[in-house]
Design an enzyme around this catalytic site. Structure first.
Site, mmCIF file in Angstrom:
data_model
loop_
_atom_site.group_PDB
_atom_site.id
_atom_site.type_symbol
_atom_site.label_atom_id
_atom_site.label_comp_id
_atom_site.label_asym_id
_atom_site.label_seq_id
_atom_site.Cartn_x
_atom_site.Cartn_y
_atom_site.Cartn_z
ATOM 1 C CD GLN A 1 0.465 -3.452 6.543
ATOM 2 O OE1 GLN A 1 -0.072 -2.929 7.490
ATOM 3 N NE2 GLN A 1 1.310 -4.444 6.708
ATOM 4 N N GLY B 1 6.942 -5.682 5.592
ATOM 5 C CA GLY B 1 8.356 -6.004 5.457
ATOM 6 C C GLY B 1 9.054 -4.726 5.101
ATOM 7 C CG HIS B 2 10.104 -2.138 7.733
ATOM 8 N ND1 HIS B 2 8.921 -2.615 8.199
ATOM 9 C CD2 HIS B 2 10.900 -1.978 8.799
ATOM 10 C CE1 HIS B 2 9.001 -2.750 9.504
ATOM 11 N NE2 HIS B 2 10.195 -2.374 9.894
ATOM 12 C CG ASP C 1 5.379 -3.208 -0.689
ATOM 13 O OD1 ASP C 1 5.802 -3.567 0.412
ATOM 14 O OD2 ASP C 1 4.509 -3.823 -1.335
ATOM 15 C CE LYS D 1 4.773 2.150 5.062
ATOM 16 N NZ LYS D 1 4.622 1.445 3.785
ATOM 17 N N GLY D 2 10.350 2.391 5.239
ATOM 18 C CA GLY D 2 11.392 1.968 6.172
ATOM 19 C C GLY D 2 12.608 2.869 6.079
HETATM 20 P P1 IMP Z 1 -2.842 -9.193 4.958
HETATM 21 O O1 IMP Z 1 -2.427 -7.899 5.553
HETATM 22 O O2 IMP Z 1 -1.798 -10.276 5.059
HETATM 23 O O3 IMP Z 1 -4.171 -9.635 5.451
HETATM 24 O O4 IMP Z 1 -3.007 -8.946 3.374
HETATM 25 C C1 IMP Z 1 -4.054 -8.145 2.857
HETATM 26 C C2 IMP Z 1 -3.610 -7.422 1.592
HETATM 27 O O5 IMP Z 1 -2.646 -6.436 1.933
HETATM 28 C C3 IMP Z 1 -2.952 -8.285 0.553
HETATM 29 O O6 IMP Z 1 -3.292 -7.791 -0.727
HETATM 30 C C4 IMP Z 1 -1.468 -8.121 0.827
HETATM 31 O O7 IMP Z 1 -0.698 -8.380 -0.313
HETATM 32 C C5 IMP Z 1 -1.436 -6.657 1.215
HETATM 33 N N1 IMP Z 1 -0.331 -6.330 2.140
HETATM 34 C C6 IMP Z 1 -0.260 -6.569 3.465
HETATM 35 N N2 IMP Z 1 0.869 -6.076 3.991
HETATM 36 C C7 IMP Z 1 1.521 -5.474 2.985
HETATM 37 C C8 IMP Z 1 2.745 -4.733 2.909
HETATM 38 O O8 IMP Z 1 3.459 -4.528 3.889
HETATM 39 N N3 IMP Z 1 3.083 -4.261 1.674
HETATM 40 C C9 IMP Z 1 2.293 -4.446 0.587
HETATM 41 N N4 IMP Z 1 1.154 -5.135 0.603
HETATM 42 C C10 IMP Z 1 0.760 -5.628 1.797
#
Ligand code: IMP
Length: 442
Positions: A224, A41-42, A14, A17-18
């Site tokens: 991420q 999510g971007h 977050d 980057k998008g």
């Molecule tokens: P997962 O990727 O859904 O398995 O989540 C694992 C951890 O990564 C959790 O703490 C999520 O909140 C965090 N997470 C996964 N994708 C994102 C992202 O795109 N932005 C911020 N946090 C993320």
């Protein structure tokens, strides 16, 4: 000359980057996303139109480009097809979309497993997005995975589902959950996905290889951030893929010696969604103020993000593990209107100063940030930011410059890009000599 740039998050995801990918996409031929899935999510804002993607790379809005969903990704075909349809409904002519035939697929049972395992992990849960990401990647590594190419081969898909579904049922029953994973229903559903996705499924490795041979400009987009990376992140409170720049090699098929620029995206403060230690987190009204001003709510889950001051111990660690060659500083506008700002330059743990980001999460949780206080700056309107951008960096308020100088001095990396709002136009390129694709910094 061919150029290969990686854009990587230096914090907990977050970082914006998008928008930075979208900014740099202008000068490239191909954009490849190399990790993650619908957990990301971007958002990209163009004029009065806002686009939010989970799977499609941000460059998809540029019709003259090719975007690749690399084999390092975990693809949920349902989400992907919805995103492609949504673009068409909004009358956007997208980029040419290629889905790597080697990417792994997310199945509904991965999402069920994600939820069950989160509950069983108690205090060790990461607070996942429940999109089935962890289970999809563990199946990949355990060799229980189903790949995109299997969608086009009924025999292979059927054999895999026949073998794996009973194993999943056993696992779920051991977890105390009842499931009925219907082979025929799932097979039919995924074969239909295969038919609908077939125009996009291709040998992405070959496309990337040809692009390199033909001296094309390639942009590699990480999802991420470094502190969520499976190897470098705050384990086990991160995600299950390699978000770091090295993930571009393993997840997009780029040979390491072809990468010549790595842009680290740093948000002017820190945020994280999910569980795990976060030394500079601000509890109470100040943290809430940053959250509200920064719109810090998860794009995928809408969860409020935890917010805190900029942590340069973390950013420096990210710079090293990614080999960052320049920084893009985002959401600087959110920090306007504060009298003073704190920036963390070290941790104190049991009376000792730590400069290296610790592996042990208990040490991290018990570390107290050592802050340097910097002067803030007054609120700045969008019109004023636009004027700054038009006039150039010299016109920016001295306290903003001091904040940036401090980051550069502490990290030894140049801040090339400033982003002060979601719109494309609210971006300042600081030094034209370092403009997109102009350098060979590695
Ligand atoms: P997962 O990727 O859904 O398995 O989540 C694992 C951890 O990564 C959790 O703490 C999520 O909140 C965090 N997470 C996964 N994708 C994102 C992202 O795109 N932005 C911020 N946090 C993320």
């Amino acid at each position: 000359m061919m150029s290969c740039t990686v854009i990587v998050g230096t914090q907990f995801g977050d970082e914006g980057k998008g928008k930075i990918v979208d900014y740099y996409s202008d000068n490239v031929d191909i954009i490849v996303r190399y990790n993650g899935g619908a957990n990301a999510g971007h958002t990209v804002v163009i004029g009065d139109k806002k686009f939010a993607f989970r799977l499609l790379p941000s460059g998809v809005l540029r019709s003259d480009k090719t975007v690749i969903l690399g084999h390092g990704m975990a693809i949920d075909p349902d989400v992907l097809l919805s995103e492609i349809s949504a673009l068409r409904e909004r009358q956007v002519t997208p980029a040419r979309i290629i889905v790597s035939d080697r990417a792994h697929l997310v199945f509904p049972y991965h999402k069920v497993q994600d939820g069950l395992e989160e509950t069983l992990k108690n205090s060790l849960r990461a607070g996942t997005t429940k999109r089935g990401i962890g289970p999809c990647y563990s199946d990949k590594v355990g060799r229980f995975g189903v790949r995109v190419c299997d969608l086009l081969d009924e025999k292979v898909l059927s054999e895999k589902l026949n073998t794996f579904l009973p194993l999943k049922e056993k696992l779920f029953s051991a977890y105390g959950s009842k499931t009925n994973l219907e082979h025929q229903t799932l097979l039919a559903k995924y074969l239909t996905y295969g038919q609908r996705l077939s125009p996009y499924i291709d040998n992405a490795l070959h496309t990337v290889y040809c692009a390199i041979q033909n001296h094309k400009q390639i942009l590699l987009e990480g999802a991420q951030g470094t502190l969520l990376d499976i190897d470098y992140g705050v384990y086990p409170y991160g995600t299950s893929s390699n978000a770091v720049s090295g993930g571009a090699c393993t997840g997009a098929g780029i040979p390491p010696n072809q990468i010549n620029r790595i842009i680290g995206v740093v948000k002017a403060y820190t945020s994280r969604v999910g569980e795990g230690p976060f030394p500079t987190e601000i509890h109470g009204p100040l943290g809430e103020l940053i959250r509200e001003r920064g719109g810090e709510y998860g794009t995928v889950t809408k969860r409020p993000r935890r917010c805190g001051w900029l942590d340069l111990v973390m950013v420096n660690y990210s710079i090293r593990v990614n080999g960052v060659t320049s920084l893009a500083l985002t959401k600087l506008d959110v920090l306007s209107g504060f009298k003073t700002l704190q920036v963390c330059t070290g941790y104190e743990y049991q009376g000792k100063v730590i400069q290296q980001f610790p592996a042990n999460t208990h040490i991290l949780a018990e570390s107290t940030p050592i802050y340097t206080e910097l002067l803030g700056w007054d609120d700045i309107t969008k019109t004023e930011w636009t004027e700054y951008i038009e006039t150039g960096y010299d016109s920016v308020s001295p306290n903003i410059k001091q904040y940036i100088n401090f980051i550069e001095a502490q990290t030894n990396v140049h801040v090339d890009i400033l982003s002060v709002g979601p719109e494309r136009e609210l971006t300042m390129q600081r030094d034209s000599r370092r403009n997109a694709n102009a350098d060979n910094t590695i």
